[in-house]
Design an enzyme around this catalytic site. Structure first.
Site, PDB file in Angstrom:
ATOM      1  N   GLU A   1      -7.333  -9.954  -7.063  1.00 40.09           N
ATOM      2  CA  GLU A   1      -8.571  -8.694  -6.997  1.00 40.09           C
ATOM      3  C   GLU A   1      -8.856  -8.728  -8.499  1.00 40.09           C
ATOM      4  O   GLU A   1     -10.038  -8.407  -8.892  1.00 40.09           O
ATOM      5  CB  GLU A   1      -8.093  -7.445  -6.381  1.00 40.09           C
TER       6      GLU A   1
ATOM      7  N   SER B   1       0.892  -1.263  -0.156  1.00 38.43           N
ATOM      8  CA  SER B   1       0.022  -0.042  -0.091  1.00 38.43           C
ATOM      9  C   SER B   1       0.964   1.459  -0.015  1.00 38.43           C
ATOM     10  O   SER B   1       2.069   1.152   0.397  1.00 38.43           O
ATOM     11  CB  SER B   1      -1.025  -0.004   1.317  1.00 38.43           C
TER      12      SER B   1
ATOM     13  N   LYS C   1       0.476  -3.734   4.811  1.00 35.30           N
ATOM     14  CA  LYS C   1      -0.447  -4.432   3.580  1.00 35.30           C
ATOM     15  C   LYS C   1       0.707  -5.160   2.667  1.00 35.30           C
ATOM     16  O   LYS C   1       1.376  -4.641   2.391  1.00 35.30           O
ATOM     17  CB  LYS C   1      -1.191  -3.556   3.197  1.00 35.30           C
TER      18      LYS C   1
END
Ligand code: ARG
Length: 466
Positions: free
Chosen positions: A290, A277, A283
């Site tokens: 996704e 991130s 993260k």
């Protein structure tokens, strides 16, 4: 020399109209198939004596040169020539003079463009087969590498019963095998040449469509000339196939997004398949998984585009049908980028076996089996369900799990259950009791893995993907 203007029209197309209607900007990628089709067509025109051999030779040489110019990038299409077909013809005219005009004898752009799309899609099919095979192989390898891993299986996204990780993978392999079969089925139907239909009714020249089809390696010609130029089923079918494949891959993607979360912690994506991130340093985003989920929408959308384009069209060709290309190309490009990424992601992800084990020891996924043991003693299943429900509720309140229960505790909370049974509630013991060949029983899963491996070996794509 430039192309003569159509005498029916006093003016060249208005810029705005041309900009709106021209397809050269996107159908350019059909060029090698367009040339391939023209080569087969002109050879047939020579063989049947429709045009003299000398002219054929000149046209062949011109087409070859265009091919080279395309390969080297020394010639690029011009929007003012509308589409790829007119561009090739215009360039041919520049190269060999008016004899170029004989190429289009006994042919229309309507059967020409339909042929181009068949040839283009044939190569797409060959490449997709390899790409899909790679995805299945990656998934199967994961299953084989982690033969001993048991995970909770879910219904309603609630931990339900333990299953082998390999069993879970094999469920996706089964879906992808059906996708594979559908792809092959589509390939068989795709192998048809529309050439010979002309604009819609056939042509007055003694052409030989069957020979052209054979020369191009297509199994047969269309049986009906109207259908030949008006059919876009083969593209709709392709996108419907792709849509269902995307449903499967998107479900898998969603699964992997969940599994790679801190909350599940079942898998870890390789560095190359996750991103950080820009603001939260802890993260690891499962980007590929996704986006597989995300790309499903555009594939479905493209299918809907062409279904909608076609649904109101009387026979035969209409300019509306030019809208097939961008939709199909977008699906092709999406899959060609997506399938290798999915294969790589599956190949490189790792299972967090310890996390999974801890997880499995803390859920109550052996509860059904415990109830079944009471049933085996003669208790009606509904009653057994009730007894175990009471036990699990109390265990939850006391923050206890099956493996930690003492004889005393059990006597107090569920006196119906002998304490020795608790030993039979390990995940291994639970899956070991599954008896159907389709079940997660380890010996059946081993057989299924062997079959899947055999299948993959047998179906290893041998056809070269251009
Ligand atoms: N660019 C057209 C298409 O993609 C080619 C066929 C045009 N035919 C015609 N009669 N205008 O469909």
């Amino acid at each position: 020399m430039t192309m003569a203007r159509n005498p029916r029209f006093s003016k060249a197309a208005d810029d705005a109209a041309l900009h709106f209607t021209a397809s050269a900007g996107f159908d350019w990628r059909l060029i090698r198939y367009d040339i391939q089709g023209s080569q087969a067509h002109v050879a047939m025109l020579g063989r049947t004596g429709i045009i003299p051999a000398d002219d054929v030779a000149q046209i062949q040489a011109g087409l070859e040169q265009i091919e080279e110019e395309v390969a080297s990038g020394s010639w690029v299409p011009r929007l003012e020539y509308e589409d790829v077909h007119m561009n090739v013809e215009a360039r041919l005219l520049e190269l060999i003079g008016p004899v170029a005009g004989k190429l289009h004898t006994g042919r229309s752009r309507n059967d020409q463009v339909a042929l181009d799309m068949h040839l283009f899609m044939r190569d797409v099919g060959i490449r997709h087969k390899q790409q899909l095979w790679d995805v299945m192989e990656a998934l199967l390898s994961q299953a084989e590498r982690n033969l001993d891993v048991i995970i909770p299986g879910y219904t309603h996204l609630q931990a339900a019963q333990p299953i082998l990780f390999a069993h879970h993978c094999l469920a996706y392999i089964a879906m992808l095998q059906r996708d594979w079969e559908r792809l092959e089925d589509w390939q068989r139907r795709l192998s048809m040449s529309p050439l010979g239909a002309g604009a819609l009714s056939g042509t007055p020249y003694p052409t030989d469509p069957e020979a052209v089809a054979a020369a191009l390696g297509l199994d047969r010609t269309y049986a009906n000339s109207m259908d030949a130029v008006a059919d876009r089923d083969f593209l709709i079918e392709y996108m419907a196939w792709a849509s269902l494949l995307m449903v499967h891959l998107s479900r898998l993607g969603e699964e992997l997004v969940l599994w790679s979360s801190h909350e599940f912690g079942f898998i870890r994506m390789a560095d190359g398949y996750s991103t950080g991130s820009s603001i939260m340093p802890q993260k690891r985003n499962p980007d590929v998984a996704e986006l597989v989920r995300g790309k499903a929408g555009r594939v479905f959308g493209n299918l809907m585009t062409l279904l909608t384009v076609m649904k109101g069209l009387p026979l035969a060709y209409h300019s509306d049908m030019q809208e097939d290309k961008e939709a199909v190309f977008d699906v092709v490009d999406t899959l060609e980028a997506l399938l290798p990424a999915v294969a790589g992601m599956l190949r490189t992800m790792t299972l967090q076996k310890e996390r999974i084990q801890v997880r499995l020891a803390q859920d109550y996924t052996a509860a059904t089996d415990l109830a079944d043991m009471l049933v085996a003693e003669g208790m009606p299943f509904r009653e057994a369900h009730h007894v175990i429900g009471r036990l699990v509720t109390q265990l939850e309140l006391d923050h206890q799990h099956f493996q930690e229960v003492t004889p005393d505790y059990l006597r107090r909370v569920a006196p119906e259950i002998p304490w020795e049974w608790m030993k039979k509630l390990t995940p291994d013991a639970v899956i070991g009791r599954r008896q159907q060949s389709m079940s997660t029983g380890p010996k059946f899963v081993a057989i299924a893995l062997g079959k899947a491996r055999e299948w993959l070996t047998r179906e290893t794509p041998r056809e070269e993907a251009p």
